[in-house]
Design a protein around this motif. Structure first.
Motif, PDB file in Angstrom:
ATOM      1  N   THR A 170       0.819  -1.222   0.000  1.00  0.00           N
ATOM      2  CA  THR A 170       0.000   0.000   0.000  1.00  0.00           C
ATOM      3  C   THR A 170       0.850   1.269   0.000  1.00  0.00           C
ATOM      4  O   THR A 170       0.417   2.293  -0.520  1.00  0.00           O
ATOM      5  CB  THR A 170      -0.961   0.043   1.213  1.00  0.00           C
ATOM      6  OG1 THR A 170      -0.212  -0.014   2.410  1.00  0.00           O
ATOM      7  CG2 THR A 170      -1.958  -1.088   1.164  1.00  0.00           C
ATOM      8  N   GLU A 171       2.054   1.207   0.572  1.00  0.00           N
ATOM      9  CA  GLU A 171       2.928   2.379   0.627  1.00  0.00           C
ATOM     10  C   GLU A 171       3.880   2.481  -0.560  1.00  0.00           C
ATOM     11  O   GLU A 171       4.604   3.467  -0.683  1.00  0.00           O
ATOM     12  CB  GLU A 171       3.749   2.350   1.925  1.00  0.00           C
ATOM     13  CG  GLU A 171       2.909   2.494   3.168  1.00  0.00           C
ATOM     14  CD  GLU A 171       3.706   2.343   4.450  1.00  0.00           C
ATOM     15  OE1 GLU A 171       4.944   2.139   4.386  1.00  0.00           O
ATOM     16  OE2 GLU A 171       3.092   2.417   5.530  1.00  0.00           O
ATOM     17  N   TRP A 172       3.884   1.488  -1.431  1.00  0.00           N
ATOM     18  CA  TRP A 172       4.843   1.430  -2.542  1.00  0.00           C
ATOM     19  C   TRP A 172       4.600   2.585  -3.506  1.00  0.00           C
ATOM     20  O   TRP A 172       3.494   2.789  -3.985  1.00  0.00           O
ATOM     21  CB  TRP A 172       4.710   0.102  -3.265  1.00  0.00           C
ATOM     22  CG  TRP A 172       5.812  -0.164  -4.236  1.00  0.00           C
ATOM     23  CD1 TRP A 172       5.734  -0.126  -5.591  1.00  0.00           C
ATOM     24  CD2 TRP A 172       7.160  -0.513  -3.932  1.00  0.00           C
ATOM     25  NE1 TRP A 172       6.947  -0.415  -6.145  1.00  0.00           N
ATOM     26  CE2 TRP A 172       7.844  -0.662  -5.138  1.00  0.00           C
ATOM     27  CE3 TRP A 172       7.853  -0.704  -2.732  1.00  0.00           C
ATOM     28  CZ2 TRP A 172       9.181  -1.000  -5.206  1.00  0.00           C
ATOM     29  CZ3 TRP A 172       9.193  -1.036  -2.796  1.00  0.00           C
ATOM     30  CH2 TRP A 172       9.842  -1.180  -4.016  1.00  0.00           C
ATOM     31  N   ASN A 173       5.641   3.346  -3.802  1.00  0.00           N
ATOM     32  CA  ASN A 173       5.515   4.454  -4.743  1.00  0.00           C
ATOM     33  C   ASN A 173       6.688   4.517  -5.718  1.00  0.00           C
ATOM     34  O   ASN A 173       7.016   5.569  -6.225  1.00  0.00           O
ATOM     35  CB  ASN A 173       5.367   5.778  -3.985  1.00  0.00           C
ATOM     36  CG  ASN A 173       6.596   6.122  -3.161  1.00  0.00           C
ATOM     37  OD1 ASN A 173       7.559   5.367  -3.107  1.00  0.00           O
ATOM     38  ND2 ASN A 173       6.555   7.263  -2.505  1.00  0.00           N
ATOM     39  N   ASN A 174       7.323   3.401  -5.948  1.00  0.00           N
ATOM     40  CA  ASN A 174       8.465   3.326  -6.851  1.00  0.00           C
ATOM     41  C   ASN A 174       7.964   2.903  -8.229  1.00  0.00           C
ATOM     42  O   ASN A 174       7.661   1.738  -8.454  1.00  0.00           O
ATOM     43  CB  ASN A 174       9.495   2.324  -6.318  1.00  0.00           C
ATOM     44  CG  ASN A 174      10.748   2.276  -7.156  1.00  0.00           C
ATOM     45  OD1 ASN A 174      10.732   2.572  -8.349  1.00  0.00           O
ATOM     46  ND2 ASN A 174      11.841   1.896  -6.546  1.00  0.00           N
ATOM     47  N   GLY A 175       7.882   3.860  -9.120  1.00  0.00           N
ATOM     48  CA  GLY A 175       7.412   3.573 -10.473  1.00  0.00           C
ATOM     49  C   GLY A 175       8.421   2.837 -11.334  1.00  0.00           C
ATOM     50  O   GLY A 175       8.100   2.365 -12.418  1.00  0.00           O
ATOM     51  N   PRO A 178       8.279  -2.916  -9.938  1.00  0.00           N
ATOM     52  CA  PRO A 178       7.066  -3.451  -9.316  1.00  0.00           C
ATOM     53  C   PRO A 178       7.356  -3.946  -7.900  1.00  0.00           C
ATOM     54  O   PRO A 178       8.446  -4.455  -7.613  1.00  0.00           O
ATOM     55  CB  PRO A 178       6.657  -4.608 -10.224  1.00  0.00           C
ATOM     56  CG  PRO A 178       7.634  -4.667 -11.330  1.00  0.00           C
ATOM     57  CD  PRO A 178       8.724  -3.694 -11.075  1.00  0.00           C
ATOM     58  N   VAL A 179       6.387  -3.814  -7.026  1.00  0.00           N
ATOM     59  CA  VAL A 179       6.565  -4.208  -5.632  1.00  0.00           C
ATOM     60  C   VAL A 179       6.880  -5.697  -5.510  1.00  0.00           C
ATOM     61  O   VAL A 179       7.638  -6.103  -4.629  1.00  0.00           O
ATOM     62  CB  VAL A 179       5.350  -3.799  -4.773  1.00  0.00           C
ATOM     63  CG1 VAL A 179       4.122  -4.627  -5.107  1.00  0.00           C
ATOM     64  CG2 VAL A 179       5.673  -3.888  -3.288  1.00  0.00           C
ATOM     65  N   ASP A 180       6.339  -6.509  -6.398  1.00  0.00           N
ATOM     66  CA  ASP A 180       6.618  -7.948  -6.335  1.00  0.00           C
ATOM     67  C   ASP A 180       8.095  -8.249  -6.585  1.00  0.00           C
ATOM     68  O   ASP A 180       8.637  -9.199  -6.016  1.00  0.00           O
ATOM     69  CB  ASP A 180       5.738  -8.716  -7.321  1.00  0.00           C
ATOM     70  CG  ASP A 180       4.280  -8.730  -6.889  1.00  0.00           C
ATOM     71  OD1 ASP A 180       4.029  -8.755  -5.662  1.00  0.00           O
ATOM     72  OD2 ASP A 180       3.398  -8.709  -7.763  1.00  0.00           O
ATOM     73  N   LEU A 230      13.510  -9.733  -4.427  1.00  0.00           N
ATOM     74  CA  LEU A 230      14.881  -9.372  -4.052  1.00  0.00           C
ATOM     75  C   LEU A 230      15.117  -9.588  -2.561  1.00  0.00           C
ATOM     76  O   LEU A 230      16.166 -10.103  -2.158  1.00  0.00           O
ATOM     77  CB  LEU A 230      15.181  -7.920  -4.435  1.00  0.00           C
ATOM     78  CG  LEU A 230      15.228  -7.616  -5.927  1.00  0.00           C
ATOM     79  CD1 LEU A 230      15.404  -6.117  -6.162  1.00  0.00           C
ATOM     80  CD2 LEU A 230      16.316  -8.408  -6.631  1.00  0.00           C
ATOM     81  N   ALA A 231      14.145  -9.220  -1.737  1.00  0.00           N
ATOM     82  CA  ALA A 231      14.273  -9.436  -0.287  1.00  0.00           C
ATOM     83  C   ALA A 231      14.423 -10.922   0.020  1.00  0.00           C
ATOM     84  O   ALA A 231      15.249 -11.316   0.851  1.00  0.00           O
ATOM     85  CB  ALA A 231      13.063  -8.855   0.447  1.00  0.00           C
TER      86      ALA A 231
END
Length: 124
Positions: free
Chosen positions: A47-52, A55-57, A62-63
């Motif tokens: 919900t907080e992801w704002n990196n265009g 993609p959050v996935d 990577l994590a």
């Protein structure tokens, strides 16, 4: 040694480890905490992801890959500049690890006052 502007992420990470080895265990502890937070709180991160740019996935992937590396080489990441650099700063993993370094120094988690300027010099 190569000029700084010709060094890639792996070479810079190896140099950082060689120069400030005593800070590496603390950074690795922070990196582990960060990966756990990202993977255990995916809904909030989503919900907080704002990196265009990514993609959050991919961030979650990577994590997970960083956690796998840390589980596979727990002692070698601290002991060996080569393992530290090759395993955490090669390819796409460098995106996550560089962000972790940036957060680590921005939050002033480091104990060695030379670590923050070294990270800024090498990675910004």
């Amino acid at each position: 040694m190569q000029p700084l502007n010709l060094m890639n992420n792996v070479a810079k990470a190896r140099l950082l480890h060689n120069l400030l080895r005593e800070e590496i265990p603390e950074f690795l502890g922070y990196l582990n905490e960060l990966t756990e937070t990202v993977l255990n709180d995916q809904e909030r991160v989503r919900t907080e992801w704002n990196n265009g740019m990514m993609p959050v996935d991919m961030w979650f992937e990577l994590a997970g890959r960083i956690q796998a590396v840390m589980a596979k080489y727990p002692k070698d990441l601290y002991r060996s500049p080569k393992v530290f650099a090759d395993q955490l700063f090669d390819g796409f993993l460098a995106i996550f690890t560089r962000q972790a370094l940036s957060n680590y120094t921005r939050l002033e988690k480091q104990t060695d006052p030379k670590f923050k300027p070294a990270v800024e010099l090498l990675f910004t």
